[in-house]
Write a protein that holds these residues in place. Structure first.
Motif, PDB file in Angstrom:
ATOM      1  N   SER A 126       0.811  -1.222   0.000  1.00 33.07           N
ATOM      2  CA  SER A 126       0.000   0.000   0.000  1.00 33.07           C
ATOM      3  C   SER A 126       0.839   1.264   0.000  1.00 33.07           C
ATOM      4  N   ALA A 127       2.104   1.178   0.414  1.00 31.72           N
ATOM      5  CA  ALA A 127       2.950   2.366   0.509  1.00 31.72           C
ATOM      6  C   ALA A 127       3.736   2.669  -0.764  1.00 31.72           C
ATOM      7  N   VAL A 128       3.700   1.778  -1.752  1.00 31.44           N
ATOM      8  CA  VAL A 128       4.540   1.952  -2.943  1.00 31.44           C
ATOM      9  C   VAL A 128       4.210   3.239  -3.693  1.00 31.44           C
ATOM     10  N   ASP A 129       2.944   3.480  -3.948  1.00 35.97           N
ATOM     11  CA  ASP A 129       2.578   4.634  -4.775  1.00 35.97           C
ATOM     12  C   ASP A 129       3.022   5.939  -4.133  1.00 35.97           C
ATOM     13  N   ALA A 130       2.819   6.078  -2.835  1.00 37.01           N
ATOM     14  CA  ALA A 130       3.231   7.300  -2.146  1.00 37.01           C
ATOM     15  C   ALA A 130       4.743   7.473  -2.199  1.00 37.01           C
ATOM     16  N   SER A 131       5.484   6.386  -2.078  1.00 37.90           N
ATOM     17  CA  SER A 131       6.947   6.470  -2.130  1.00 37.90           C
ATOM     18  C   SER A 131       7.437   6.907  -3.503  1.00 37.90           C
ATOM     19  N   ASN A 148      -1.977  -5.338  -6.091  1.00 38.75           N
ATOM     20  CA  ASN A 148      -3.083  -5.833  -5.263  1.00 38.75           C
ATOM     21  C   ASN A 148      -3.245  -7.344  -5.421  1.00 38.75           C
ATOM     22  N   ASP A 149      -3.072  -7.818  -6.652  1.00 42.15           N
ATOM     23  CA  ASP A 149      -3.153  -9.263  -6.890  1.00 42.15           C
ATOM     24  C   ASP A 149      -1.989  -9.994  -6.212  1.00 42.15           C
ATOM     25  N   VAL A 150      -0.803  -9.388  -6.254  1.00 43.13           N
ATOM     26  CA  VAL A 150       0.351  -9.973  -5.567  1.00 43.13           C
ATOM     27  C   VAL A 150       0.060 -10.105  -4.077  1.00 43.13           C
ATOM     28  N   GLN A 151      -0.486  -9.044  -3.497  1.00 45.74           N
ATOM     29  CA  GLN A 151      -0.833  -9.085  -2.079  1.00 45.74           C
ATOM     30  C   GLN A 151      -1.817 -10.215  -1.781  1.00 45.74           C
ATOM     31  N   GLU A 152      -2.808 -10.361  -2.625  1.00 48.93           N
ATOM     32  CA  GLU A 152      -3.806 -11.416  -2.407  1.00 48.93           C
ATOM     33  C   GLU A 152      -3.174 -12.796  -2.500  1.00 48.93           C
ATOM     34  N   ARG A 153      -2.315 -12.992  -3.517  1.00 47.04           N
ATOM     35  CA  ARG A 153      -1.698 -14.313  -3.690  1.00 47.04           C
ATOM     36  C   ARG A 153      -0.719 -14.629  -2.558  1.00 47.04           C
ATOM     37  N   LEU A 154       0.062 -13.636  -2.132  1.00 48.34           N
ATOM     38  CA  LEU A 154       1.073 -13.895  -1.111  1.00 48.34           C
ATOM     39  C   LEU A 154       0.475 -14.104   0.283  1.00 48.34           C
ATOM     40  N   ALA A 251       9.517 -11.848  -5.441  1.00 47.91           N
ATOM     41  CA  ALA A 251      10.542 -10.847  -5.720  1.00 47.91           C
ATOM     42  C   ALA A 251       9.931  -9.451  -5.781  1.00 47.91           C
ATOM     43  N   ALA A 252       8.707  -9.347  -6.311  1.00 43.37           N
ATOM     44  CA  ALA A 252       8.021  -8.051  -6.368  1.00 43.37           C
ATOM     45  C   ALA A 252       7.809  -7.492  -4.969  1.00 43.37           C
ATOM     46  N   LEU A 253       7.515  -8.360  -4.006  1.00 43.78           N
ATOM     47  CA  LEU A 253       7.341  -7.892  -2.636  1.00 43.78           C
ATOM     48  C   LEU A 253       8.642  -7.322  -2.085  1.00 43.78           C
ATOM     49  N   TRP A 254       9.757  -8.001  -2.345  1.00 43.88           N
ATOM     50  CA  TRP A 254      11.039  -7.473  -1.870  1.00 43.88           C
ATOM     51  C   TRP A 254      11.351  -6.127  -2.517  1.00 43.88           C
ATOM     52  N   VAL A 255      11.039  -5.980  -3.805  1.00 40.59           N
ATOM     53  CA  VAL A 255      11.270  -4.706  -4.483  1.00 40.59           C
ATOM     54  C   VAL A 255      10.359  -3.623  -3.898  1.00 40.59           C
ATOM     55  N   ALA A 256       9.100  -3.974  -3.664  1.00 44.75           N
ATOM     56  CA  ALA A 256       8.178  -3.017  -3.043  1.00 44.75           C
ATOM     57  C   ALA A 256       8.685  -2.596  -1.678  1.00 44.75           C
ATOM     58  N   ARG A 257       9.205  -3.546  -0.935  1.00 43.70           N
ATOM     59  CA  ARG A 257       9.740  -3.230   0.398  1.00 43.70           C
ATOM     60  C   ARG A 257      10.929  -2.279   0.286  1.00 43.70           C
TER      61      ARG A 257
END
Length: 331
Positions: A126-131, A148-154, A251-257
């Motif tokens: 949820s914080a990616v866009d603001a960053s 959002n789909d990544v969040q749901e799957r993970l 990997a997308a989650l790590w990049v988002a983080r």
């Protein structure tokens, strides 16, 4: 040989220290019950009230971090493959017994794993866009939908969820005499999708000080070693398309983080050395590593495009940045 590990519960970070201790305690009890002494230290005794663990002493052998920083080191590639196999075995062998791990966490008073994991993922996504506004970028509607789909799957409690180390850094292990890898420091262990750990050498090593470049071709080989080992225990990993997309999600989650954590905010203000590379070098290296992965598996194209835009923006700002070096042992 036995080793005593004590965590003082009277520090200023009492709650954090207790959480880390309980995670390690429940993990070592779980892995010892399963008889996985070739993958983790054996737990002999513990005292919850005094935060004491008595575990197997793994000795003074080298870690994978030591191997990767040696120059030259012909054992480095076999060690990376041994690391990948050990993670695959850890995830695969523990998966059928996940409920026992969750029971042990409850018994020692640890917080609910599923709720903690869902909260972490939601906060990162949820914080990616603001960053991105910090560098005058934003998520497209398609990229936002993909995340959002990544969040749901993970956060789905599906077949990928197993016991995970959570911080399998190159220095959180010992390379045994036979070349196998034994992991320790399970303070961040939780029930998560296996590929959150499994994507660790793709991104690479997002929670570690010991980060240099692993060449792309070798990253692919290591990932295949991990997949082959995991697939002997987890049937979903047998399908390379299903596996590749799940790997890209993780990997997308790590990049988002990276985009939302202190790393990005700090790097925009001033570069800083952490271990053997800098904050900015990490950002500049991980983005194309993720982009390459997304393209190879034909997954998350819109978020990959966002990563490309961010990479162009950052390389334009940090024109004098020295590229992250390859690990000395792999040069």
């Amino acid at each position: 040989m036995k080793q005593v590990k004590a965590v003082r519960p009277d520090t200023a970070r009492d709650n954090d220290q207790t959480s880390l201790f309980l995670a390690e305690l429940s993990s070592l009890r779980f892995l010892t019950e399963l008889g996985l002494d070739d993958l983790s230290p054996h737990l002999f005794a513990h005292d919850v009230a005094r935060h004491i663990l008595v575990m197997q002493d793994l000795g003074t052998g080298v870690s994978m971090a030591d191997v990767l920083q040696a120059r030259p080191e012909p054992s480095s590639v076999p060690t990376l493959h041994a690391y990948a196999r050990s993670l695959g075995r850890l995830h695969g062998l523990s998966a059928p017994h996940l409920n026992r791990f969750l029971t042990l966490r409850t018994e020692v008073g640890a917080q609910d794993d599923a709720a903690l994991w869902a909260k972490d993922v939601q906060e990162d996504i949820s914080a990616v866009d603001a960053s991105l506004t910090w560098v005058d970028l934003s998520l497209s509607p398609d990229a936002s939908a993909e995340l959002n789909d990544v969040q749901e799957r993970l956060t789905a409690q599906d077949a990928w969820v197993t016991f995970t180390h959570g911080d399998p850094c190159p220095d959180n292990n010992v390379v045994a005499a036979d070349g196998s890898v034994v992991h320790f420091d399970f303070e961040f262990a939780r029930a998560r999708p296996a590929l959150v750990d499994g994507s660790y050498f793709v991104v690479p090593f997002p929670t570690c000080w010991c980060v240099n470049v692993i060449p792309s071709a070798l990253r692919i080989e290591i990932t295949e070693t991990y997949r082959a080992e995991l697939a002997t225990h987890l049937p979903e990993a047998n399908d390379p398309v299903v596996f590749g997309r799940a790997l890209t999600d993780a990997a997308a989650l790590w990049v988002a983080r990276d985009m939302t954590a202190g790393l990005f905010a700090g790097a925009l203000k001033k570069d800083q050395k952490w271990g053997i590379s800098t904050w900015r070098q990490r950002m500049i290296h991980r983005l194309p590593a993720f982009i390459e992965l997304a393209h190879r598996h034909d997954h998350l194209p819109a978020f990959a495009e966002t990563a490309e835009s961010l990479h162009r923006r950052l390389t334009g700002k940090w024109v004098k940045l020295t590229p992250m070096p390859t690990y000395p042992a792999l040069r």
